[in-house]
Scaffold this motif. Structure first.
Motif, short mmCIF file in Angstrom:
data_model
loop_
_atom_site.label_atom_id
_atom_site.label_comp_id
_atom_site.label_asym_id
_atom_site.label_seq_id
_atom_site.Cartn_x
_atom_site.Cartn_y
_atom_site.Cartn_z
N THR A 30 0.66 -1.06 -0.03
CA THR A 30 -0.04 -0.02 0.14
C THR A 30 0.81 1.15 0.05
O THR A 30 0.19 2.30 -0.25
CB THR A 30 -0.88 0.04 1.12
N ALA A 31 2.08 1.11 0.55
CA ALA A 31 3.12 2.60 0.40
C ALA A 31 3.36 2.89 -1.01
O ALA A 31 3.87 4.03 -1.40
CB ALA A 31 4.35 2.02 1.22
N LYS A 32 3.30 1.84 -1.85
CA LYS A 32 3.63 2.07 -3.51
C LYS A 32 2.88 3.41 -3.81
O LYS A 32 1.67 3.22 -3.84
CB LYS A 32 3.59 1.02 -3.83
N PRO A 33 3.51 4.10 -4.79
CA PRO A 33 2.58 5.30 -5.26
C PRO A 33 1.48 4.55 -6.07
O PRO A 33 1.60 3.61 -6.65
CB PRO A 33 3.42 6.00 -6.06
N LEU A 34 0.18 5.58 -6.05
CA LEU A 34 -0.95 5.03 -7.06
C LEU A 34 -0.39 4.66 -8.33
O LEU A 34 -0.87 4.07 -9.13
CB LEU A 34 -1.99 5.73 -6.67
N GLY A 35 0.49 5.66 -8.67
CA GLY A 35 0.75 5.95 -10.23
C GLY A 35 1.73 7.25 -10.20
O GLY A 35 2.11 7.78 -9.56
N LYS A 36 2.68 6.93 -11.67
CA LYS A 36 3.51 8.17 -11.90
C LYS A 36 2.66 9.16 -12.83
O LYS A 36 2.10 8.64 -13.79
CB LYS A 36 4.48 7.56 -12.70
N ILE A 37 3.06 10.34 -12.77
CA ILE A 37 2.31 11.36 -13.49
C ILE A 37 3.63 12.18 -14.03
O ILE A 37 4.35 12.96 -13.35
CB ILE A 37 1.16 12.07 -12.88
#
Lengths: 237, 211
Positions: free
Chosen positions: B83-90
């Motif tokens: 869950t600590a992983k970012p939701l995504g890269k932008i």
């Protein structure tokens, strides 16, 4: 070519709050918001360095949607021909409030002082518009002194007039005299700068008595326009 | 308590919200529940922005509040690798020819506060710079910002450049700015548009399964 630096910039707090819309006046009750606002206002008053440069060029002919100036330079597109129709000279200018304010905005953003940066950005945009309006009034006044008419002003990028025409404006006036340059994507530096044109002549012109707002694509949601109208109504311009 | 937190964030009651977050963490609440609450609050804030009850200052205050909450919550999440992983890269930027940055900056830090990894290219960004950054960081999402209608053409140029580089299928593209609408998105070739930072967060989460 005329250069002027002594423009009066009215950053009136009451006007700003009255025209800012929304809940800003209520948000000011928060000490942190109020502190950011006061700091931004102090920044703006310290850092704004207004300047403008402008010159007039004889118009040789109107050719389709463009004007041909006496030296063969063409400028136009968008609503230009309609607005300056009948003009015998085209006044071309650039105005700015300098680059210090943009540097301070960037510092605030980097320092996570976003609200202060937002206020300062807003005040800077308001200030450069005030310079533009005063330049236009000066051009109108000079034209009136010759019993001439002055058209509404137009700025590339604000209406359907292509921002690419800014290159022509910069070829006509040496904006470096007030510290303004243009990059290859037609963005001015300092960014709080505006370029403009106004048609003048002895006869009635295409569009007179209007402002650049009347051709602007964002006029319905522009707080600077609201503030300007309020200032004019209050006789403070 | 989660509902109270959502209301406190949406109403921008900073002290109350932070106090609730601390209480929830002290009580052993799953940190993800707190982040979910911020996500729901973002939706309410976006709705209020659309309804012109909230304006840019409120979005900035909300973003600051979310960032403070995230700073408290993220260390707790760090123990949960998934869950600590970012939701995504932008990859985010204002397109060439446009120097408006405040709205784009607010989008950037609202996304950051909502657990996205944001690569902000700044303003007046040429299409080639977007393409190079996409190749470098391989984002899920590209955000193109612009303030004036004149930005539409440069947004289209940028999307076309991403297509020509063979990267279009790898990214979702959103365009942002107060004047954006469905027609603009279609013209530009974007997948979605947003007129405010809360909308951008909502769209990004919908694309990454975060909402």
């Amino acid at each position: 070519m005329r250069i002027q630096r002594d423009w009066h910039i009215a950053l009136d707090e009451e006007q700003y709050l009255a025209q800012a819309g929304g809940n800003l006046a209520r948000l000011m009750a928060r000490p942190s918001v109020c502190a950011d606002w006061e700091a931004a206002l102090a920044d703006a008053r310290e850092l704004i360095e207004p300047a403008a440069v402008w010159d007039a060029f004889p118009i040789q002919e109107f050719r389709h949607e463009r004007l041909v100036l006496a030296d063969g330079i063409k400028i136009g597109g968008g609503p230009v021909v309609t607005v300056v129709a009948g003009a015998t000279e085209l006044v071309v200018g650039v105005c700015t409030i300098g680059g210090a304010i943009s540097q301070r905005i960037s510092e605030h953003m980097r320092g996570d002082e976003r609200l202060r940066a937002m206020f300062l950005d807003d005040l800077g945009s308001w200030a450069v518009d005030q310079v533009r309006q005063q330049v236009c009034r000066r051009i109108e006044g000079d034209a009136a002194g010759r019993a001439w008419h002055a058209s509404a002003s137009l700025s590339p990028g604000e209406s359907e007039w292509s921002v690419a025409e800014q290159a022509v404006i910069f070829s006509l006036v040496d904006a470096r005299e007030i510290g303004v340059t243009l990059n290859e994507s037609m963005v001015m530096s300092p960014v709080k700068s505006l370029s403009l044109i106004v048609g003048i002549g002895p006869n009635a012109l295409g569009v007179e008595g209007a402002s650049n707002c009347d051709f602007c694509t964002i006029r319905e949601r522009c707080s600077y326009r609201d503030r300007r109208l309020a200032l004019q109504a209050a006789g403070q311009k | 308590m989660k509902e109270q937190l959502i209301t406190a964030i949406a109403d921008l009651k900073e002290e109350e919200a932070m106090s609730l977050v601390r209480s929830m963490l002290d009580a052993g609440e799953d940190p993800q529940v707190i982040l979910d609450a911020t996500g729901e609050a973002v939706r309410t804030i976006g709705d209020r922005f659309e309804a012109q009850e909230y304006f840019l200052p409120e979005l900035i205050i909300a973003g600051d509040l979310m960032k403070q909450i995230a700073e408290l919550v993220k260390p707790k999440l760090a123990t949960k690798v998934t869950t600590a992983k970012p939701l995504g890269k932008i990859v985010l930027g204002t397109v060439a020819g446009d120097i408006h940055d405040i709205g784009k900056d607010v989008v950037g830090f609202m996304l950051d506060a909502n657990n996205f990894e944001v690569h902000d290219l700044g303003v007046d960004v040429p299409a080639a710079t977007f393409v190079a950054k996409i190749r470098e960081v391989q984002p899920n999402i590209v955000g193109l910002s612009g303030f004036l209608t004149l930005a539409f053409d440069q947004m289209k140029v940028t999307v076309d450049a991403i297509k020509e580089a063979g990267l279009r299928d790898q990214v979702k593209i959103m365009i942002g700015g107060a004047i954006m609408d469905t027609n603009a998105a279609q013209y530009v070739g974007a997948d979605a548009y947003g007129t405010n930072a809360a909308a951008a967060v909502k769209i990004a989460k919908s694309w990454t399964g975060g909402m």
